[in-house]
Design an enzyme around this catalytic site. Structure first.
Site, PDB file in Angstrom:
ATOM      1  N   ARG A 101       0.869  -1.192   0.000  1.00 44.60           N
ATOM      2  CA  ARG A 101       0.000   0.000   0.000  1.00 44.60           C
ATOM      3  C   ARG A 101       0.897   1.231   0.000  1.00 44.60           C
ATOM      4  O   ARG A 101       1.889   1.269   0.730  1.00 44.60           O
ATOM      5  CB  ARG A 101      -0.888   0.009   1.233  1.00 44.60           C
ATOM      6  CG  ARG A 101      -1.566   1.354   1.443  1.00 44.60           C
ATOM      7  CD  ARG A 101      -2.624   1.315   2.486  1.00 44.60           C
ATOM      8  NE  ARG A 101      -3.772   0.559   2.032  1.00 44.60           N
ATOM      9  CZ  ARG A 101      -4.944   0.526   2.686  1.00 44.60           C
ATOM     10  NH1 ARG A 101      -5.090   1.188   3.814  1.00 44.60           N
ATOM     11  NH2 ARG A 101      -5.946  -0.167   2.212  1.00 44.60           N
ATOM     12  N   HIS A 129      -8.011   0.079  -5.515  1.00 43.77           N
ATOM     13  CA  HIS A 129      -7.899  -0.788  -4.337  1.00 43.77           C
ATOM     14  C   HIS A 129      -8.502  -2.137  -4.731  1.00 43.77           C
ATOM     15  O   HIS A 129      -9.594  -2.480  -4.306  1.00 43.77           O
ATOM     16  CB  HIS A 129      -8.652  -0.143  -3.177  1.00 43.77           C
ATOM     17  CG  HIS A 129      -8.383  -0.760  -1.841  1.00 43.77           C
ATOM     18  ND1 HIS A 129      -7.779  -1.986  -1.675  1.00 43.77           N
ATOM     19  CD2 HIS A 129      -8.643  -0.300  -0.584  1.00 43.77           C
ATOM     20  CE1 HIS A 129      -7.687  -2.257  -0.378  1.00 43.77           C
ATOM     21  NE2 HIS A 129      -8.199  -1.250   0.301  1.00 43.77           N
TER      22      HIS A 129
HETATM   23  C1  NCD Z   1     -10.328   1.805   2.411  1.00 41.99           C
HETATM   24  C2  NCD Z   1      -9.036   2.343   1.834  1.00 41.99           C
HETATM   25  O1  NCD Z   1      -7.981   2.202   2.448  1.00 41.99           O
HETATM   26  O2  NCD Z   1      -9.093   2.874   0.734  1.00 41.99           O
HETATM   27  N1  NCD Z   1     -10.123   1.041   3.539  1.00 41.99           N
HETATM   28  C3  NCD Z   1      -9.909  -0.298   3.384  1.00 41.99           C
HETATM   29  O3  NCD Z   1      -8.913  -0.717   2.833  1.00 41.99           O
HETATM   30  N2  NCD Z   1     -10.860  -1.130   3.796  1.00 41.99           N
HETATM   31  C4  NCD Z   1     -11.360   2.844   2.605  1.00 41.99           C
HETATM   32  C5  NCD Z   1     -10.998   4.051   3.407  1.00 41.99           C
HETATM   33  O4  NCD Z   1      -9.893   4.190   3.923  1.00 41.99           O
HETATM   34  O5  NCD Z   1     -11.882   4.893   3.521  1.00 41.99           O
END
Ligand code: NCD
Length: 304
Positions: A101, A129
């Site tokens: 990430r 994502h």
């Molecule tokens: C999301 C993200 O990181 O984009 N979270 C996740 O991975 N479940 C949504 C968010 O942060 O709002």
């Protein structure tokens, strides 16, 4: 060797197979308990996360593998100025697969080009994502029975919300999908999605500002958090953060079998009183996220 950068990296047939595998994992977890014995997953997270990182780790542990990694840029050599290309070359010597990430759009893609192991994009800035999308698809398919013929309301921060961008890209490949894009003017879906994805593929959609107006038509309501960390100034965030709050009253306008999804974390956009409504599916969604990541790890490591 395959990486996962976007949900479109898998064809619809490949996605079906992956979701079938996730179904089988849900039903027969013991069958997979040693599938990754001796394998290692590295989680390289340059941005905060609870679910995504821990669900990847839980997925690998459920498969009998082990995990290593870092959970912030400050605790990695990125703070010394190391590039993601160099970091992934190093990680390739330690692990068999990597979930990454990064706050910069495209960083996991750059890493994948120098990697000797499969790289999974676990969120790159406001861009994509894909593993949240796999989670969303499995949740919808499991609870609704199929991925076609649905009216899907996407509500909140459609500008910066990467989960929304990935989900739209993935869902347009199924028949009879229609979107209602519910956001304030400032947080509307970017034109590279509206024009290049929705209009270009002749997908029916409407843009509305009031959640109440959309509610009665929806089969799925996908709520999102206003993405504070991607705002340029705090005032705009404060003005927009409570724009939508899903309450019991608003749920009364919805179909009896509508599902409420949310990638989480939730801030204020879903009132806790909605949690007991049988249509609230966001915590079930978290569980599906583990099964689908197990299926993804097995697929990219070519163990199935
Ligand atoms: C999301 C993200 O990181 O984009 N979270 C996740 O991975 N479940 C949504 C968010 O942060 O709002």
């Amino acid at each position: 060797m395959r990486h996962l950068m976007s949900p479109l990296d898998f064809s619809v047939d490949e996605l079906d197979k992956l979701l079938d595998l996730a179904d089988d994992i849900e039903k027969n977890p013991q069958k997979y308990a040693h599938a990754c014995d001796g394998k290692k997953l590295a989680t390289c997270f340059y941005e905060p996360s609870t679910r995504t990182r821990l669900s990847f780790e839980a997925a690998m542990l459920n498969l009998g593998g082990s995990v290593l990694g870092f959970s912030s840029a400050d605790s990695s050599s990125a703070s010394k100025g190391e590039s993601v290309s160099d970091t992934i070359r190093v990680i390739s010597c330690y692990a068999d697969i990597c979930a990454m990430r990064h706050p910069k759009e495209g960083a996991p893609l750059v890493a994948s080009q120098k990697s000797r192991i499969p790289v999974i994009n676990a969120g790159d800035g406001g861009h994509q994502h894909p593993t949240q999308t796999l989670t969303d698809l499995l949740t919808i398919r499991s609870l609704k029975g199929s991925l076609g013929n649905l009216t899907i309301g996407l509500c909140g921060d459609l500008k910066f919300g990467r989960t929304v961008h990935s989900l739209i890209n993935a869902l347009i490949r199924y028949p009879g999908i229609r979107f209602m894009l519910i956001s304030p003017e400032e947080l509307r879906i970017p034109s590279y999605i509206r024009e290049d994805v929705l209009t270009a593929n002749q997908i029916p959609f409407s843009e509305v500002e009031r959640l109440e107006d959309a509610m009665p038509e929806l089969d799925i309501l996908y709520m999102t958090r206003v993405q504070r960390e991607r705002f340029f100034n705090e005032e705009d965030y404060v003005r927009l953060k409570n724009y939508y709050i899903l309450t019991k009253d608003k749920m009364e306008l919805a179909k009896e079998d509508m599902l409420v999804l949310h990638p989480l974390p939730r801030v204020n956009e879903i009132s806790v009183e909605v949690d007991d409504d049988p249509r609230a599916a966001y915590f079930k969604q978290v569980q599906y996220g583990v099964y689908v990541r197990m299926a993804l790890i097995l697929t990219l490591l070519e163990l199935v």
